[in-house]
Scaffold this motif. Structure first.
Motif, PDB file in Angstrom:
ATOM      1  N   LEU A 396      -6.659  -5.581  -4.769  1.00 32.02           N
ATOM      2  CA  LEU A 396      -5.955  -6.012  -3.555  1.00 32.02           C
ATOM      3  C   LEU A 396      -6.793  -5.665  -2.328  1.00 32.02           C
ATOM      4  CD1 LEU A 396      -2.348  -4.897  -4.569  1.00 32.02           C
ATOM      5  CD2 LEU A 396      -3.444  -7.133  -4.878  1.00 32.02           C
ATOM      6  N   GLY A 397      -7.883  -6.387  -2.166  1.00 29.99           N
ATOM      7  CA  GLY A 397      -8.816  -6.165  -1.064  1.00 29.99           C
ATOM      8  C   GLY A 397      -9.979  -7.125  -1.215  1.00 29.99           C
ATOM      9  N   GLN A 398     -11.154  -6.714  -0.749  1.00 27.47           N
ATOM     10  CA  GLN A 398     -12.338  -7.571  -0.849  1.00 27.47           C
ATOM     11  C   GLN A 398     -12.846  -7.547  -2.286  1.00 27.47           C
ATOM     12  OE1 GLN A 398     -13.766  -7.121   3.810  1.00 27.47           O
ATOM     13  NE2 GLN A 398     -15.249  -6.811   2.194  1.00 27.47           N
ATOM     14  N   HIS A 399     -12.294  -8.445  -3.043  1.00 24.50           N
ATOM     15  CA  HIS A 399     -12.460  -8.536  -4.483  1.00 24.50           C
ATOM     16  C   HIS A 399     -12.087  -9.982  -4.831  1.00 24.50           C
ATOM     17  CE1 HIS A 399     -11.013  -8.135  -8.686  1.00 24.50           C
ATOM     18  NE2 HIS A 399     -11.836  -7.113  -8.775  1.00 24.50           N
ATOM     19  N   PRO A 400     -12.555 -10.550  -5.937  1.00 23.98           N
ATOM     20  CA  PRO A 400     -12.144 -11.919  -6.259  1.00 23.98           C
ATOM     21  C   PRO A 400     -10.636 -12.133  -6.214  1.00 23.98           C
ATOM     22  CG  PRO A 400     -13.965 -11.290  -7.668  1.00 23.98           C
ATOM     23  CD  PRO A 400     -13.627 -10.076  -6.839  1.00 23.98           C
ATOM     24  N   VAL A 401      -9.864 -11.146  -6.663  1.00 23.32           N
ATOM     25  CA  VAL A 401      -8.408 -11.275  -6.587  1.00 23.32           C
ATOM     26  C   VAL A 401      -7.966 -11.485  -5.143  1.00 23.32           C
ATOM     27  CG1 VAL A 401      -6.224 -10.022  -6.850  1.00 23.32           C
ATOM     28  CG2 VAL A 401      -7.906  -9.995  -8.704  1.00 23.32           C
ATOM     29  N   GLY A 402      -8.534 -10.715  -4.241  1.00 22.18           N
ATOM     30  CA  GLY A 402      -8.160 -10.832  -2.839  1.00 22.18           C
ATOM     31  C   GLY A 402      -8.535 -12.172  -2.240  1.00 22.18           C
ATOM     32  N   TRP A 403      -9.779 -12.599  -2.456  1.00 21.29           N
ATOM     33  CA  TRP A 403     -10.248 -13.850  -1.858  1.00 21.29           C
ATOM     34  C   TRP A 403      -9.488 -15.068  -2.394  1.00 21.29           C
ATOM     35  CZ3 TRP A 403     -12.724 -13.025   2.360  1.00 21.29           C
ATOM     36  CH2 TRP A 403     -13.648 -11.982   2.486  1.00 21.29           C
ATOM     37  N   LEU A 404      -8.906 -14.949  -3.583  1.00 29.20           N
ATOM     38  CA  LEU A 404      -8.266 -16.115  -4.208  1.00 29.20           C
ATOM     39  C   LEU A 404      -6.738 -16.084  -4.166  1.00 29.20           C
ATOM     40  CD1 LEU A 404     -10.594 -16.497  -7.333  1.00 29.20           C
ATOM     41  CD2 LEU A 404     -10.647 -17.825  -5.202  1.00 29.20           C
ATOM     42  N   THR A 405      -6.144 -15.004  -3.652  1.00 35.22           N
ATOM     43  CA  THR A 405      -4.674 -14.929  -3.622  1.00 35.22           C
ATOM     44  C   THR A 405      -4.089 -14.601  -2.254  1.00 35.22           C
ATOM     45  OG1 THR A 405      -4.558 -12.557  -4.165  1.00 35.22           O
ATOM     46  CG2 THR A 405      -4.681 -14.111  -6.026  1.00 35.22           C
ATOM     47  N   LEU A 406      -4.826 -13.862  -1.425  1.00 33.47           N
ATOM     48  CA  LEU A 406      -4.230 -13.315  -0.207  1.00 33.47           C
ATOM     49  C   LEU A 406      -3.678 -14.388   0.719  1.00 33.47           C
ATOM     50  CD1 LEU A 406      -3.564 -11.035   1.741  1.00 33.47           C
ATOM     51  CD2 LEU A 406      -5.928 -11.105   2.545  1.00 33.47           C
ATOM     52  N   ALA A 407      -4.449 -15.428   0.975  1.00 37.90           N
ATOM     53  CA  ALA A 407      -3.997 -16.445   1.929  1.00 37.90           C
ATOM     54  C   ALA A 407      -2.688 -17.078   1.469  1.00 37.90           C
ATOM     55  CB  ALA A 407      -5.079 -17.515   2.089  1.00 37.90           C
ATOM     56  N   GLY A 408      -2.582 -17.369   0.183  1.00 36.78           N
ATOM     57  CA  GLY A 408      -1.348 -17.962  -0.331  1.00 36.78           C
ATOM     58  C   GLY A 408      -0.180 -17.004  -0.261  1.00 36.78           C
ATOM     59  N   LEU A 409      -0.407 -15.728  -0.543  1.00 34.17           N
ATOM     60  CA  LEU A 409       0.677 -14.742  -0.482  1.00 34.17           C
ATOM     61  C   LEU A 409       1.127 -14.504   0.950  1.00 34.17           C
ATOM     62  CD1 LEU A 409      -0.700 -12.193  -3.101  1.00 34.17           C
ATOM     63  CD2 LEU A 409       1.310 -13.665  -3.364  1.00 34.17           C
ATOM     64  N   GLU A 410       0.176 -14.481   1.876  1.00 28.07           N
ATOM     65  CA  GLU A 410       0.542 -14.308   3.286  1.00 28.07           C
ATOM     66  C   GLU A 410       1.418 -15.457   3.783  1.00 28.07           C
ATOM     67  OE1 GLU A 410      -2.999 -11.829   5.507  1.00 28.07           O
ATOM     68  OE2 GLU A 410      -3.361 -13.949   5.096  1.00 28.07           O
ATOM     69  N   ALA A 411       1.191 -16.646   3.232  1.00 28.91           N
ATOM     70  CA  ALA A 411       1.929 -17.819   3.699  1.00 28.91           C
ATOM     71  C   ALA A 411       3.304 -17.954   3.057  1.00 28.91           C
ATOM     72  CB  ALA A 411       1.104 -19.086   3.438  1.00 28.91           C
ATOM     73  N   LEU A 412       3.608 -17.138   2.042  1.00 32.15           N
ATOM     74  CA  LEU A 412       4.962 -17.171   1.476  1.00 32.15           C
ATOM     75  C   LEU A 412       5.963 -16.753   2.550  1.00 32.15           C
ATOM     76  CD1 LEU A 412       4.559 -15.507  -2.043  1.00 32.15           C
ATOM     77  CD2 LEU A 412       5.147 -17.889  -1.583  1.00 32.15           C
ATOM     78  N   PRO A 413       7.056 -17.468   2.711  1.00 35.83           N
ATOM     79  CA  PRO A 413       8.029 -17.107   3.754  1.00 35.83           C
ATOM     80  C   PRO A 413       8.672 -15.748   3.474  1.00 35.83           C
ATOM     81  CG  PRO A 413       8.856 -18.884   2.351  1.00 35.83           C
ATOM     82  CD  PRO A 413       7.419 -18.699   1.992  1.00 35.83           C
ATOM     83  N   GLU A 414       8.600 -14.854   4.459  1.00 37.44           N
ATOM     84  CA  GLU A 414       9.123 -13.496   4.272  1.00 37.44           C
ATOM     85  C   GLU A 414      10.635 -13.495   4.075  1.00 37.44           C
ATOM     86  OE1 GLU A 414       7.632 -10.189   6.490  1.00 37.44           O
ATOM     87  OE2 GLU A 414       6.001 -11.379   7.310  1.00 37.44           O
ATOM     88  N   ARG A 415      11.313 -14.477   4.589  1.00 40.83           N
ATOM     89  CA  ARG A 415      12.773 -14.514   4.413  1.00 40.83           C
ATOM     90  C   ARG A 415      13.150 -14.828   2.960  1.00 40.83           C
ATOM     91  NH1 ARG A 415      11.178 -19.235   6.667  1.00 40.83           N
ATOM     92  NH2 ARG A 415      11.836 -21.176   5.628  1.00 40.83           N
ATOM     93  N   GLU A 416      12.186 -15.354   2.186  1.00 41.77           N
ATOM     94  CA  GLU A 416      12.468 -15.704   0.793  1.00 41.77           C
ATOM     95  C   GLU A 416      11.824 -14.759  -0.204  1.00 41.77           C
ATOM     96  OE1 GLU A 416      11.829 -19.783  -0.291  1.00 41.77           O
ATOM     97  OE2 GLU A 416      12.122 -20.465   1.770  1.00 41.77           O
ATOM     98  N   PHE A 417      10.727 -14.091   0.214  1.00 42.58           N
ATOM     99  CA  PHE A 417       9.977 -13.255  -0.729  1.00 42.58           C
ATOM    100  C   PHE A 417       9.589 -11.933  -0.079  1.00 42.58           C
ATOM    101  CE2 PHE A 417       9.229 -17.643  -2.014  1.00 42.58           C
ATOM    102  CZ  PHE A 417       9.475 -17.594  -3.383  1.00 42.58           C
ATOM    103  N   GLU A 418       9.991 -10.842  -0.723  1.00 44.25           N
ATOM    104  CA  GLU A 418       9.578  -9.503  -0.318  1.00 44.25           C
ATOM    105  C   GLU A 418       8.521  -9.029  -1.312  1.00 44.25           C
ATOM    106  OE1 GLU A 418      12.366  -6.060   0.788  1.00 44.25           O
ATOM    107  OE2 GLU A 418      11.672  -5.563  -1.247  1.00 44.25           O
TER     108      GLU A 418
END
Length: 746
Positions: A396-418
């Motif tokens: 969960l940082g500067q790692h392939p996992v981070g580069w390939l998931t973070l943007a999508g997770l940030e865009a999940l609506p907070e009112r629907e996903f914690e």
């Protein structure tokens, strides 16, 4: 003359010059009177130097020639024990005792191996009648006390040894372990502190404190205490070994290597030190040096599963897939679940064996070998409402996992996903900060056992647990087997095939990774996203796309920035054909392991043997990520390897304007490139076989204007595509996760 040599050898041994004794003792082997004794002492000397493979035949010969002597059998038993050959060790220790019932070390060694605690205590009692003050016997009894739940008695036994020998490392460790069990960490530290005040120059007390801090999850405090202990007793092999392990744990690679080598010199028969040095070299990308250490250790300790597993990883990372799979297969003998996971880690790279069917079979073998575990009682909340997602990962940082998931997770609506993060590795970088900002809770759980991680996830009331580590380095997929969440999903992070675990319900995927008909390759249900299965986050420091280098050079420069593990024999054969057909073309390979001169030379020889014209091939080492992105400015076409295709490297090449030629296979990792290329409208750059791969590389390399035009518009193409469209990706991800929640676990 041979008799003189024998006595010279003995004198050298008495003076502590073990290495110097080897020559004279060897010269005395044929002496008619002293030859058998020379052979025994030569075996003992080699044993002391950690040269176990050389010691063994001399000890066996001495065991036959000196039938009344217990020492040859005892030393052979210790070698068998180090190699994990428990039955042989037991038999040899019993032979030693039959020859000399007063051989105290054999009593202690046998007591440490027998399964029956009654027999173990009887052996120790008999030995203590012979030598009641022997520290190793006192410690052996204390260990038995601790194993039987008598923690306070164990602590008192360890304290007795420390009082007589304040630098005794094993006693310090046992005192710490028993003290924690008897009184708790804080009281144990207070006891150690009082003893240290009374004996301020005794190295054992800071060592004991280090052991308590380590057990209590305070590695920084443990390392500080170990440094103190080493200053107080710089010649102690045990303290040196403990410090070496702590430095390696702290990631202080350079200092760890120096200390490990010193510790190995002091304790050459310590398998753990040799293995730890190998892993330190692995982290430093010094794979050839790692293989040298492992080869020497295997020669001395035999085919120990842990050594073979690390050898498999090193061979694989250096690109020698046949040797890697052979080592992984050999480690299955006695290697248990760890060996099966190790084999799973190298299998996807094998050009023949790495098929989807074989990967499923390997994953199911892991699942079948796992012991049953207690499942956590989870709370099933009503359908609908805000979903609690858990992220289990060390990336969960500067790692392939981070580069390939973070943007999508940030865009999940907070009112629907914690979101709650269960981080397996502390990270402090800009991407890690963004993960923390998006997550409602952040748990550092890397030091916990699987069951404890699962309990924390269940306590947090997670609805959907997303596993992002798999069977890669540092992954903890077996947490899923405890069923801490009602719905459990695999996504990114060593996502090269099915996990094969009944604790994993769904695999996040897309229509290119797993088209209809691929379901039999997976034990999970396939949760297909509408576009690609990842959302790439381009680094903000990526420079602008450079002009096509072929326009200046008059010929293309091919490149591959993947790790050497992916460079299989079929890949090299295809590249050789491409470069032969294009006599002015060049190829640049760049990866961290090529920074080591020995690995660079070894790789160059392998490429040359595969037919590549090395005068037109550049082997370059790793560099900081910012510079790596800029290095794509010197590449016209990226040649993707197979069967394990590029993932993040494909995204990075495309962002830097470089088209990627790939070949798709049937496993998940064999279709990463196809997914990313299709997602940006370049599906025709992914081909089905090696023949088409070669043909397409030649055809496209000869059309320089088309390449230049594609390059000029590549970043805009990627930026406008679903590959980097975080809001679009998040909508698809949200719908898929909601669907998985409504459908529930299988």
């Amino acid at each position: 003359m041979s008799a003189l040599a024998y006595h010279a050898g003995l004198e050298a041994l008495r003076a502590g010059r073990t290495e110097a004794a080897l020559g004279p003792l060897t010269a005395a082997l044929d002496d008619p009177v002293q030859g058998a004794w020379a052979r025994l002492n030569l075996g003992l000397a080699l044993h002391a130097l950690g040269r176990l493979a050389e010691a063994e035949p001399h000890l066996r010969a001495a065991m036959t020639a000196l039938p009344e002597q217990a020492e040859p059998a005892f030393r052979l038993g210790t070698i068998s024990g180090l190699r994990g050959e428990t039955a042989d060790a037991l038999a040899l220790f019993r032979i030693a005792l039959a020859r000399d019932p007063r051989h105290v070390p054999a009593h202690a060694a046998l007591a440490g191996l027998v399964d029956d605690p009654v027999e173990a205590r009887a052996l120790l009692t008999a030995a203590r009648r012979i030598d009641a003050e022997e520290p190793e016997l006192v410690l052996a009894v204390a260990r038995l006390d601790l194993a039987e739940g008598q923690a306070e008695a164990a602590a008192m036994g360890a304290a007795m040894v420390l009082a007589a020998s304040p630098g005794h490392a094993a006693a310090a460790r046992l005192f710490a372990e028993a003290g924690i069990a008897a009184w708790g960490a804080e009281v144990a530290l207070a006891e150690i502190g009082a003893s240290a005040e009374a004996e301020p120059f005794a190295a054992g007390w800071p060592l004991a404190a280090a052991c308590v801090h380590e057990a209590d999850g305070r590695p920084g405090a443990a390392l500080a205490e170990l440094r103190t202990a080493q200053l107080l007793a710089p010649a102690s092999p045990e303290i040196l070994a403990a410090l070496a392990h702590a430095l390696a744990d702290a990631g202080l690679t350079t200092e760890a290597e120096v200390t490990l080598r010193a510790a190995i010199t002091a304790r050459p028969a310590d398998l753990d030190l040799r293995n730890r040095l190998a892993t330190v070299l692995w982290k430093a990308n010094r794979l050839s040096a790692m293989l040298d250490i492992l080869a020497a250790a295997i020669a001395d300790f035999g085919p120990h599963p842990t050594l073979l597993q690390n050898q498999a990883l090193a061979f694989n990372t250096i690109g020698e897939q046949e040797a890697a799979l052979a080592a992984a297969d050999a480690s299955l003998v006695g290697g248990g679940v760890a060996a099966l996971v190790n084999r799973m880690a190298v299998l996807p790279y094998h050009p023949v064996a790495g098929t989807a069917a074989n990967l499923r079979a390997a994953a199911e073998a892991i699942s079948a070998a796992l012991p049953p575990v207690a499942r956590v009682a989870t709370r099933h909340r009503p359908r609908g409402g805000r979903l609690r997602l858990g992220l289990l990962s060390g990336g969960l940082g500067q790692h392939p996992v981070g580069w390939l998931t973070l943007a999508g997770l940030e865009a999940l609506p907070e009112r629907e996903f914690e979101l709650t993060a269960y981080s397996l590795k502390p990270r402090a970088d800009p991407l890690a900060a963004r993960f923390r900002a998006r997550c409602a809770r952040w748990r550092e759980v890397g030091a916990l056992e699987d069951a404890a991680i699962a309990a924390q996830i269940a306590e947090d009331g997670i609805d959907i647990l997303i596993e992002l580590g798999g069977y890669g380095e540092g992954g903890r997929p077996f947490v899923l087997q405890h069923r801490p969440a009602p719905v459990q999903v695999k996504w990114v992070g060593a996502q090269f095939s099915t996990l094969g675990l009944d604790g994993c319900d769904w695999m996040l995927t897309d229509r290119w990774e797993t088209p209809p008909g691929f379901e039999p390759h997976y034990t999970e249900r396939l949760l297909r996203l509408p576009d690609g299965y990842v959302c790439y986050l381009p680094p903000p420091y990526a420079p602008p796309v450079a002009a096509s280098p072929a326009l200046d050079h008059g010929a293309v420069t091919f490149g591959c920035f993947n790790n050497l593990a992916k460079l299989t024999v079929p890949v090299l054969a295809a590249w050789a054909r491409i470069l032969t057909a294009l006599p002015k073309a060049r190829l640049v390979l760049r990866t961290h392991s090529l920074s080591e001169p020995e690995t660079r030379a070894r790789t160059g020889a392998r490429l040359a043997a595969g037919g590549l014209p090395m005068a037109r091939v550049a082997l370059e080492g790793g560099m900081p990520h910012r510079d790596l992105m800029a290095a794509y400015g010197g590449i016209d076409i990226a040649l993707d390897p197979f069967p394990y295709t590029g993932g993040l490297t494909v995204c990075e090449a495309l962002w830097m304007g470089v088209p990627v030629l790939a070949r798709a296979g049937d496993s998940f990792c064999a279709r990463h490139a196809l997914s990313h290329l299709s997602n940006v409208g370049l599906a025709d750059w992914a081909v089905a076989d090696a023949e088409e791969y070669v043909t397409q590389a030649i055809v496209r390399a000869r059309d320089l204007p088309a390449l230049a035009a594609l390059r000029a518009g590549m970043r805009e193409r990627v930026a406008a595509s679903p590959l980097t469209d975080a809001p679009r990706f998040a909508r698809g991800l949200a719908a898929a996760l909601r669907w998985a929640w409504e459908e529930g676990a299988r």
